[in-house]
Design a protein around this motif. Sequence first.
Motif, PDB file in Angstrom:
ATOM      1  N   ARG A 110       0.927  -1.237   0.068  1.00  0.00           N
ATOM      2  CA  ARG A 110       0.019   0.053  -0.056  1.00  0.00           C
ATOM      3  C   ARG A 110       0.750   1.263   0.197  1.00  0.00           C
ATOM      4  O   ARG A 110       0.383   2.323  -0.324  1.00  0.00           O
ATOM      5  N   GLU A 111       2.150   1.171   0.279  1.00  0.00           N
ATOM      6  CA  GLU A 111       2.782   2.250   0.508  1.00  0.00           C
ATOM      7  C   GLU A 111       4.140   2.209  -0.505  1.00  0.00           C
ATOM      8  O   GLU A 111       4.898   1.212  -0.303  1.00  0.00           O
ATOM      9  N   PRO A 112       4.040   2.904  -1.480  1.00  0.00           N
ATOM     10  CA  PRO A 112       4.975   2.834  -2.509  1.00  0.00           C
ATOM     11  C   PRO A 112       6.465   2.810  -2.062  1.00  0.00           C
ATOM     12  O   PRO A 112       7.424   2.287  -2.573  1.00  0.00           O
ATOM     13  N   ALA A 113       6.831   3.678  -0.856  1.00  0.00           N
ATOM     14  CA  ALA A 113       7.908   3.997  -0.477  1.00  0.00           C
ATOM     15  C   ALA A 113       8.689   2.382   0.198  1.00  0.00           C
ATOM     16  O   ALA A 113       9.737   2.363   0.328  1.00  0.00           O
ATOM     17  N   LEU A 114       7.751   1.556   0.292  1.00  0.00           N
ATOM     18  CA  LEU A 114       7.843   0.252   1.159  1.00  0.00           C
ATOM     19  C   LEU A 114       7.846  -0.583  -0.034  1.00  0.00           C
ATOM     20  O   LEU A 114       7.936  -2.029   0.426  1.00  0.00           O
ATOM     21  N   ARG A 115       7.971  -0.493  -1.194  1.00  0.00           N
ATOM     22  CA  ARG A 115       7.773  -1.435  -2.268  1.00  0.00           C
ATOM     23  C   ARG A 115       9.003  -2.518  -2.068  1.00  0.00           C
ATOM     24  O   ARG A 115       8.740  -3.713  -2.434  1.00  0.00           O
ATOM     25  N   GLU A 116      10.166  -2.107  -1.999  1.00  0.00           N
ATOM     26  CA  GLU A 116      11.280  -3.027  -1.998  1.00  0.00           C
ATOM     27  C   GLU A 116      11.201  -4.114  -0.739  1.00  0.00           C
ATOM     28  O   GLU A 116      11.438  -5.276  -0.869  1.00  0.00           O
ATOM     29  N   TRP A 117      10.523  -3.778   0.146  1.00  0.00           N
ATOM     30  CA  TRP A 117      10.191  -4.652   1.545  1.00  0.00           C
ATOM     31  C   TRP A 117       9.132  -5.655   1.043  1.00  0.00           C
ATOM     32  O   TRP A 117       9.187  -6.852   1.396  1.00  0.00           O
ATOM     33  N   ALA A 118       8.185  -5.285   0.387  1.00  0.00           N
ATOM     34  CA  ALA A 118       7.157  -6.005   0.029  1.00  0.00           C
ATOM     35  C   ALA A 118       7.511  -7.100  -1.162  1.00  0.00           C
ATOM     36  O   ALA A 118       7.429  -8.240  -1.039  1.00  0.00           O
ATOM     37  N   ASP A 119       8.316  -6.572  -2.053  1.00  0.00           N
ATOM     38  CA  ASP A 119       9.043  -7.714  -2.956  1.00  0.00           C
ATOM     39  C   ASP A 119       9.804  -8.567  -2.494  1.00  0.00           C
ATOM     40  O   ASP A 119       9.837  -9.657  -2.760  1.00  0.00           O
ATOM     41  N   LYS A 120      10.758  -8.279  -1.507  1.00  0.00           N
ATOM     42  CA  LYS A 120      11.684  -9.053  -0.974  1.00  0.00           C
ATOM     43  C   LYS A 120      11.007  -9.952   0.100  1.00  0.00           C
ATOM     44  O   LYS A 120      11.529 -11.074   0.285  1.00  0.00           O
ATOM     45  N   ALA A 121       9.843  -9.760   0.641  1.00  0.00           N
ATOM     46  CA  ALA A 121       8.999 -10.425   1.772  1.00  0.00           C
ATOM     47  C   ALA A 121       8.371 -11.625   0.881  1.00  0.00           C
ATOM     48  O   ALA A 121       8.415 -13.045   1.186  1.00  0.00           O
ATOM     49  N   ALA A 122       8.279 -11.274  -0.511  1.00  0.00           N
ATOM     50  CA  ALA A 122       7.438 -12.195  -1.407  1.00  0.00           C
ATOM     51  C   ALA A 122       8.392 -13.134  -2.030  1.00  0.00           C
ATOM     52  O   ALA A 122       8.137 -14.378  -2.731  1.00  0.00           O
TER      53      ALA A 122
END
Length: 555
Positions: A159-171
């Motif tokens: 939901r937060e563009p600034a946290l996209r790296e976190w989301a991608d690496k969690a997946a």
Amino acid sequence: MREQDRRDPETHDPSRFETHRVDAPPPSFEPRDLWADDVALREGIALAGAQGHADSLQAYGRLAGDELYRLGFDANRDRPRLRTHDRHGRRIDVVEFHPAYHRLLEQAKAHGVAGLSWQEKGRRAHVARAALSYLHHQAEAGTSCPLTMTHAAVPVLRREPALREWADKAAAPRYDPRDVPVADKAGLTIGMGMTEKQGGSDVRSNATTATPLPAGDGYALVGHKWFFSAPMSDGFLVLAQAPGGLACFLMPRRLADGTKNAFRLMRLKDKLGDWANASSEVEFCGAQAWRVGEEGRGVATILEMVMLTRLDCMLGAAAEVRMALAQALHHARHRRAFGRRLVEHPLMANVLADLAIESEAATAFALHVAAVVDAAATDREAAAFARIATAIGKYWLCRRAPALVNEAQECLGGAGYVEESILPRLYRQAPLNSIWEGSGNIQCLDVLRALSREPGATRALQGALEQAAASHPLLEREAAGLNQQLAASEVPEAQARSLVERLALVLQGSALLAVGSPLAEAFLRSRLGGEHGLAMGTLPSDLDFTGILSRALPV
């Protein structure tokens, strides 16, 4: 002649002192193919349209029933240890795990247990990921905790563009146990910190504060968390009181410059359940964190995550019951007592068949809900049903698991009570899912809340009841009573558990009929038709116990 030469050789034959003989002890359970063994799982996957993942599921089923199964014993034998300081007195807050723990997570992440839902679009990826989680949990439940939280955190972080790296690496299908900043990793794990000493399930009473930092550098967290799960995760979703109200935050373990964030692990929980994973208590001492969602919308922000964690609680309960059943049936087929194999005794066969029916109903229901969650992204009615079905399923399946696992233990007698068996670990673990992420009362109250405040959830549930009613006379009778209760005035809070239990049984029976299970009729007769006592092993004697058990686990 020396004294020893005059001794009778037979007198000193060591075999004379053998006090017993064990005839054909049960062989080791492993290795087994947990996918090939589980007809109900394979049928549920086919019904949901996820058979395109069958090869991957079979590969993981073989792995879970062999290497991961054995690693689970090592990971639980050597418990995690907290090191608050290094040898020079510097604060480090590191939890050390047995290498088996890391190997379990490495394999799980590589095979998509935490990320398949987000790596693929379509092809029923949520259902396949649910099956992977179900298989993994049978081998080792403790590592399911960080895997579940990592999986469920992805849509929140996105939901937060600034946290996209976190989301991608969690997946990502990568596991990296190093305690380094997220930029240095190809994959990461996510933990959670919601519960506080004064609040428990009442997260709105959280006292941890979040103060905005200058220049847009996030917030500073000050406070505590009574349960801080998987404390060596790379980041944590936590709730705290911001100036605008309760909000959700991502708190990294390591900051971008490599320094440890300002929190202190106070102790590890000496908990009842699994011993492989660590749960902790933590204090935040100005820890830097990034807001996820709006201030004042912390609970709403994590609702999607809650739905996914509830589904995993359902899957975990079904997995525990399935493994317990498999252990009991495997033992009963080889153990002899009173002149026959245990499984040949009619009363034992009744108990085992009862467990098999319960296990298959749990698996079918959990996979059905996983399919609904899969469709929820594009179907509003499915989303409404998933919202309420996950609460119903979490309550009922998690409520049943401890008693069912204990029943399986009893089939082994004392052998099921010692730690060389997996059953004590399953029994210690079984109550967790009913407590974690909201106890049974919380789930039932949430069902009432959805029925009173969310018309879409009520309509979706009524639609499911209508569909069930059309499939069997016993379901028609039960659904009619439930629809009458739902259409009447508000359900009294004191009746919430009774209502949710009845809903769960109807949905389980409907799921069994939908998948074409030959055990559906036995489930409906015993669970809804009154042909069952209060204890397991009270099935009608005219049922085909041999057929039920042949389906439950191949010989």
